[in-house]
Design a protein around this motif. Structure first.
Motif, PDB file in Angstrom:
ATOM      1  N   ALA A 194     -40.000 -15.851 -60.121  1.00 31.31           N
ATOM      2  CA  ALA A 194     -41.065 -16.671 -60.727  1.00 31.31           C
ATOM      3  C   ALA A 194     -42.034 -15.803 -61.523  1.00 31.31           C
ATOM      4  O   ALA A 194     -42.444 -16.148 -62.605  1.00 31.31           O
ATOM      5  CB  ALA A 194     -41.837 -17.410 -59.626  1.00 31.31           C
ATOM      6  N   ALA A 203     -38.953 -25.072 -62.234  1.00 28.88           N
ATOM      7  CA  ALA A 203     -38.237 -24.845 -60.975  1.00 28.88           C
ATOM      8  C   ALA A 203     -36.973 -25.701 -60.959  1.00 28.88           C
ATOM      9  O   ALA A 203     -36.881 -26.720 -61.640  1.00 28.88           O
ATOM     10  CB  ALA A 203     -39.143 -25.218 -59.810  1.00 28.88           C
ATOM     11  N   CYS A 208     -41.481 -24.687 -54.422  1.00 27.63           N
ATOM     12  CA  CYS A 208     -41.357 -25.020 -55.849  1.00 27.63           C
ATOM     13  C   CYS A 208     -42.516 -24.281 -56.497  1.00 27.63           C
ATOM     14  O   CYS A 208     -43.655 -24.726 -56.445  1.00 27.63           O
ATOM     15  CB  CYS A 208     -41.489 -26.515 -56.055  1.00 27.63           C
ATOM     16  SG  CYS A 208     -41.561 -26.953 -57.804  1.00 27.63           S
ATOM     17  N   ASP A 265     -36.142 -20.703 -55.714  1.00 30.84           N
ATOM     18  CA  ASP A 265     -36.992 -21.248 -54.646  1.00 30.84           C
ATOM     19  C   ASP A 265     -36.555 -20.715 -53.291  1.00 30.84           C
ATOM     20  O   ASP A 265     -35.383 -20.410 -53.092  1.00 30.84           O
ATOM     21  CB  ASP A 265     -36.875 -22.780 -54.622  1.00 30.84           C
ATOM     22  CG  ASP A 265     -37.420 -23.413 -55.902  1.00 30.84           C
ATOM     23  OD1 ASP A 265     -36.689 -24.191 -56.539  1.00 30.84           O
ATOM     24  OD2 ASP A 265     -38.560 -23.084 -56.260  1.00 30.84           O
TER      25      ASP A 265
END
Ligand code: GZL
Length: 309
Positions: free
Chosen positions: A4, A124, A261, A292
């Motif tokens: 991320a 996501a 998420c 995730d």
């Protein structure tokens, strides 16, 4: 699928002679996840030295469309859009295209026949989140459970994807049955209201709550307690997002599992904007999905202090 938070160095916009103007059209400000998402985008724009113009739609597509039109008329350099629902964007994005304004779709997805209306989608993998929730549940219940589902906003890609991802897994577990499914609009208050009604109608038949996000799960926990039942014991609860409040609930023994998420999408969004401004839009993938992690109650206390949202 990439982590991320990319570690790529921010591109300094001030070495050009004009500060880039980036418009961010957000869905609303209706829950913890959304506010963390907004903050991440604003911070990343500041880190890049961009002039960020922000509008949030108060959870209504019509407000987002008005904001898009206004930013197109202002002639901003790039538009970042988090679309509250999947459809109804073509005309607005067509106008941006005519003005030569590139668009980045962030967080939720759009459905369009004209993929040229946006440069890239970053978000996501909400379909896999639904699958992971079901896989965890199948393991927890040895494949037998009566489930009530609290859906997110109708027509939103995370709602559709979490709905389908969950069902595609439980197809292989005929003992897991969804006995009711209703929208709690991703909101705590609505999640509580819907859960109260479901408890009245189904009572002790309910063995599991599958909530499309933690805010609704927390609302459901409150309704379960009001009904004199023990959340996470009398009724198993699995949800999505992994926000701070979900970790608090797991540490308190009231939530069994949450599938992450990650809302910290600002750095990836602004790195895409930097490439677009540098004339490298073609180097961007059309879709970037963020990985995730599944968190269970038993691990929550080990992770809670490291959570960033
Ligand atoms: C998912 C995001 C969803 C969150 C909810 O990518 O769009 O919207 O799961 C939020 O908490 O309302």
């Amino acid at each position: 699928v990439i982590p991320a938070c990319s570690s790529e160095k921010a591109t300094d916009a001030t070495d050009g002679n004009k500060t880039p103007v980036i418009a961010f059209v957000q869905t609303g400000a209706d829950n913890d996840w959304r506010n963390a998402h907004t903050e991440s985008v604003k911070q990343a724009a500041a880190d890049h030295g961009y002039d960020l113009r922000f509008a949030e739609g108060q959870s209504k597509q019509e407000n987002q469309l008005k904001a898009l039109s206004s930013f197109v008329n202002q002639g901003v350099d790039v538009i970042v859009l988090a679309p509250i629902v999947e459809t109804g964007w073509d005309n607005a994005l067509e106008k941006a295209k005519q003005r030569g304004i590139p668009v980045v779709i962030l967080d939720r997805q759009i459905k369009t026949d004209d993929e040229s209306l946006y440069v890239t989608y970053i978000g996501a993998d909400t379909y896999t989140e639904g699958q992971k929730a079901a896989q965890w549940l199948a393991g927890k219940t040895e494949g037998t459970a009566k489930v009530v589902e609290l859906q997110g906003n109708p027509g939103a890609s995370p709602t559709i994807n979490r709905f389908n991802g969950f069902r595609d897994v439980i197809e292989d577990h005929p003992g897991i049955e969804i006995i009711a499914s209703q929208s709690g609009e991703f909101r705590r208050s609505k999640g509580k209201e819907v859960m109260e009604a479901l408890l009245k109608k189904h009572g002790k038949e309910i063995e599991v709550v599958y909530a499309h996000n933690d805010d609704m799960a927390i609302g459901a926990i409150s309704a379960i307690e009001d009904a004199g039942l023990k959340p996470a014991e009398d009724i198993i609860i699995v949800s999505v997002d992994a926000v701070r409040a979900a970790f608090d609930a797991m540490v308190a023994g009231k939530l069994n599992c949450t599938v992450e998420c990650n809302p910290l999408q600002g750095p990836l969004a602004m790195e895409a904007v930097a490439k677009i401004l540098a004339g490298e839009a073609d180097s961007l993938d059309k879709k970037t999905l963020i990985e995730d992690t599944v968190f269970e109650m038993e691990q929550a206390k080990d992770f809670i202090d490291s959570r960033k949202y």
